[in-house]
Enzyme design. Structure first.
Site, PDB file in Angstrom:
ATOM      1  N   ASP A  30       0.855  -1.196   0.000  1.00 42.13           N
ATOM      2  CA  ASP A  30       0.000   0.000   0.000  1.00 42.13           C
ATOM      3  C   ASP A  30       0.888   1.243   0.000  1.00 42.13           C
ATOM      4  OD1 ASP A  30      -3.220   0.494   1.035  1.00 42.13           O
ATOM      5  OD2 ASP A  30      -1.838   2.192   1.042  1.00 42.13           O
ATOM      6  N   ILE A  31       0.500   2.245  -0.786  1.00 39.72           N
ATOM      7  CA  ILE A  31       1.290   3.465  -0.923  1.00 39.72           C
ATOM      8  C   ILE A  31       1.250   4.308   0.363  1.00 39.72           C
ATOM      9  CG2 ILE A  31      -0.482   5.031  -1.879  1.00 39.72           C
ATOM     10  CD1 ILE A  31       1.615   5.702  -4.097  1.00 39.72           C
ATOM     11  N   GLY A  92     -16.070   2.546   3.730  1.00 40.11           N
ATOM     12  CA  GLY A  92     -14.759   3.190   3.640  1.00 40.11           C
ATOM     13  C   GLY A  92     -13.949   2.802   2.426  1.00 40.11           C
ATOM     14  N   GLN A  93     -14.588   2.150   1.445  1.00 36.04           N
ATOM     15  CA  GLN A  93     -13.852   1.754   0.230  1.00 36.04           C
ATOM     16  C   GLN A  93     -13.581   2.972  -0.645  1.00 36.04           C
ATOM     17  OE1 GLN A  93     -15.775  -1.317  -2.073  1.00 36.04           O
ATOM     18  NE2 GLN A  93     -13.999  -1.599  -3.418  1.00 36.04           N
ATOM     19  N   HIS A  99     -10.138  -5.649  -2.904  1.00 40.32           N
ATOM     20  CA  HIS A  99      -8.797  -5.894  -2.365  1.00 40.32           C
ATOM     21  C   HIS A  99      -8.877  -6.297  -0.903  1.00 40.32           C
ATOM     22  CE1 HIS A  99      -9.820  -1.598  -2.211  1.00 40.32           C
ATOM     23  NE2 HIS A  99      -9.196  -1.543  -1.046  1.00 40.32           N
ATOM     24  N   HIS A 101      -6.768  -5.966   2.382  1.00 40.02           N
ATOM     25  CA  HIS A 101      -5.615  -5.378   3.055  1.00 40.02           C
ATOM     26  C   HIS A 101      -5.041  -6.422   4.009  1.00 40.02           C
ATOM     27  CE1 HIS A 101      -6.481  -1.007   2.214  1.00 40.02           C
ATOM     28  NE2 HIS A 101      -7.717  -1.435   2.142  1.00 40.02           N
TER      29      HIS A 101
HETATM   30  P1  5GP Z   1      -9.669   1.184   0.400  1.00 43.26           P
HETATM   31  O1  5GP Z   1      -9.878   2.419   1.233  1.00 43.26           O
HETATM   32  O2  5GP Z   1     -10.371   1.259  -0.925  1.00 43.26           O
HETATM   33  O3  5GP Z   1      -9.960  -0.092   1.150  1.00 43.26           O
HETATM   34  O4  5GP Z   1      -8.120   1.103   0.168  1.00 43.26           O
HETATM   35  C1  5GP Z   1      -7.483   1.629  -0.951  1.00 43.26           C
HETATM   36  C2  5GP Z   1      -6.008   1.616  -0.632  1.00 43.26           C
HETATM   37  O5  5GP Z   1      -5.296   1.784  -1.824  1.00 43.26           O
HETATM   38  C3  5GP Z   1      -5.586   2.746   0.322  1.00 43.26           C
HETATM   39  O6  5GP Z   1      -5.021   2.167   1.501  1.00 43.26           O
HETATM   40  C4  5GP Z   1      -4.549   3.534  -0.488  1.00 43.26           C
HETATM   41  O7  5GP Z   1      -3.435   3.941   0.275  1.00 43.26           O
HETATM   42  C5  5GP Z   1      -4.148   2.538  -1.557  1.00 43.26           C
HETATM   43  N1  5GP Z   1      -3.782   3.145  -2.815  1.00 43.26           N
HETATM   44  C6  5GP Z   1      -4.487   4.073  -3.526  1.00 43.26           C
HETATM   45  N2  5GP Z   1      -3.843   4.384  -4.663  1.00 43.26           N
HETATM   46  C7  5GP Z   1      -2.719   3.640  -4.682  1.00 43.26           C
HETATM   47  C8  5GP Z   1      -1.634   3.525  -5.627  1.00 43.26           C
HETATM   48  O8  5GP Z   1      -1.595   4.166  -6.681  1.00 43.26           O
HETATM   49  N3  5GP Z   1      -0.648   2.649  -5.305  1.00 43.26           N
HETATM   50  C9  5GP Z   1      -0.670   1.915  -4.163  1.00 43.26           C
HETATM   51  N4  5GP Z   1       0.364   1.081  -3.945  1.00 43.26           N
HETATM   52  N5  5GP Z   1      -1.655   1.989  -3.261  1.00 43.26           N
HETATM   53  C10 5GP Z   1      -2.668   2.846  -3.523  1.00 43.26           C
END
Ligand code: 5GP
Ligand code: ZN
Length: 111
Positions: A30-31, A92-93, A99, A101
């Site tokens: 994760d970034i 919170g998506q 995905h 985590h």
């Molecule tokens: P969500 O909130 O949808 O469960 O998680 C999305 C995750 O994707 C976040 O933790 C965010 O930091 C990560 N993320 C978003 N854009 C990028 C990207 O371009 N590269 C990487 N490695 N992670 C990303």
């Protein structure tokens, strides 16, 4: 899905720090990690969220889940880890490509 950032990551159009890849699955760090180790496991098939998953995806989702402990261990999370699947805006998506985590270690704020 041409406008999906995770599909672009799978295609190599956006760089990522790869953890694992096979014909069905991709995993990458994760970034914005919220633990010392924080990566995500995604299917190469674009499924928007867990709420959009179908019975036909059962084996794929099972494969992703079973990869979590193996990859967590490879990333040094020997004593355990957390998993999280945010689903939908209310869940919170932020990225609408399903995905898992996987995170742990250090002093996680949200974990
Ligand atoms: P969500 O909130 O949808 O469960 O998680 C999305 C995750 O994707 C976040 O933790 C965010 O930091 C990560 N993320 C978003 N854009 C990028 C990207 O371009 N590269 C990487 N490695 N992670 C990303
Ligand atoms: Zn996608």
């Amino acid at each position: 899905m041409s406008d999906c950032i995770f599909c672009k990551i799978i295609a190599g159009e956006i760089p990522s720090r790869k953890v694992y890849e096979d014909e069905d699955v991709y995993a990458f760090h994760d970034i914005h990690p919220f633990a010392r180790v924080h990566f995500m496991i995604i299917p190469k098939l674009h499924i928007a969220s867990l709420a959009d998953a179908q019975p036909a995806h059962q084996a794929l989702l099972g494969k992703m889940l079973l990869l979590a402990p193996r990859l967590a261990k490879e990333q040094g999370l020997d004593s355990g880890f957390k998993t999280l699947i945010n689903t939908g805006r209310g869940g919170g998506q932020e990225v609408f490509h399903i995905h898992i985590h996987v995170f742990g270690g250090g002093d996680p704020v949200r974990g």
